[in-house]
Design a protein around this motif. Sequence first.
Motif, short mmCIF file in Angstrom:
data_model
loop_
_atom_site.label_atom_id
_atom_site.label_comp_id
_atom_site.label_asym_id
_atom_site.label_seq_id
_atom_site.Cartn_x
_atom_site.Cartn_y
_atom_site.Cartn_z
N PRO A 14 0.82 -1.22 0.00
CA PRO A 14 0.00 0.00 0.00
C PRO A 14 0.84 1.26 0.00
N SER A 15 2.11 1.17 0.40
CA SER A 15 2.98 2.35 0.43
C SER A 15 3.68 2.58 -0.89
N GLY A 16 3.55 1.67 -1.86
CA GLY A 16 4.29 1.74 -3.10
C GLY A 16 4.10 3.01 -3.89
N GLY A 17 2.90 3.56 -3.97
CA GLY A 17 2.64 4.73 -4.80
C GLY A 17 2.50 6.02 -4.03
N ARG A 18 2.73 5.99 -2.72
CA ARG A 18 2.53 7.20 -1.92
C ARG A 18 3.68 8.18 -2.11
N VAL A 19 3.33 9.46 -2.21
CA VAL A 19 4.30 10.53 -2.39
C VAL A 19 3.98 11.62 -1.37
N PRO A 51 9.05 10.15 -2.61
CA PRO A 51 8.29 8.90 -2.51
C PRO A 51 8.44 8.31 -1.12
N TYR A 52 7.45 7.57 -0.69
CA TYR A 52 7.44 6.97 0.65
C TYR A 52 8.71 6.17 0.92
N SER A 53 9.19 5.45 -0.07
CA SER A 53 10.35 4.58 0.11
C SER A 53 11.64 5.35 0.36
N ARG A 54 11.67 6.66 0.07
CA ARG A 54 12.90 7.45 0.25
C ARG A 54 12.79 8.51 1.33
N MET A 55 11.74 8.45 2.14
CA MET A 55 11.53 9.50 3.15
C MET A 55 12.70 9.64 4.11
N ASN A 56 13.19 8.54 4.65
CA ASN A 56 14.27 8.59 5.63
C ASN A 56 15.55 9.16 5.02
N GLU A 57 15.92 8.69 3.83
CA GLU A 57 17.13 9.18 3.19
C GLU A 57 17.04 10.68 2.88
N THR A 73 3.43 16.89 3.79
CA THR A 73 2.05 16.75 3.35
C THR A 73 1.92 15.57 2.40
N PRO A 74 0.99 14.65 2.67
CA PRO A 74 0.80 13.54 1.73
C PRO A 74 0.13 14.05 0.46
N LEU A 75 0.56 13.51 -0.68
CA LEU A 75 -0.04 13.84 -1.97
C LEU A 75 -0.78 12.62 -2.47
N SER A 76 -1.84 12.84 -3.21
CA SER A 76 -2.53 11.72 -3.84
C SER A 76 -1.71 11.26 -5.04
#
Length: 82
Positions: A14-19, A51-57, A73-76
């Motif tokens: 579910p986190s794959g497309g979150r930005v 993207p969600y997968s790169r937030m920490n970096e 802010t989350p984006l659709s």
Amino acid sequence: MLAQNAFGSTTTSPSGGRVFLYEVSGLRQNEGTDNNAYPVRNSGSVFIKVPYSRMNEEMQRITRMGGKIVSITPLSENGAGA
């Protein structure tokens, strides 16, 4: 929702497309920011899509450049605010 994982295969996470949109203030121009695809200003805010997968970096990179994250802010999926 389908997205690609780090190995290039498709995942149904579910986190794959979150930005997310980071509002960052206080970035200073240095050799690290010279290579960015966006301009850096000391006096204002910069908005960065992450993207969600790169937030920490991205948080670590912003801190190393002297910036402060003002808001996240989350984006659709279509790029508009959620």
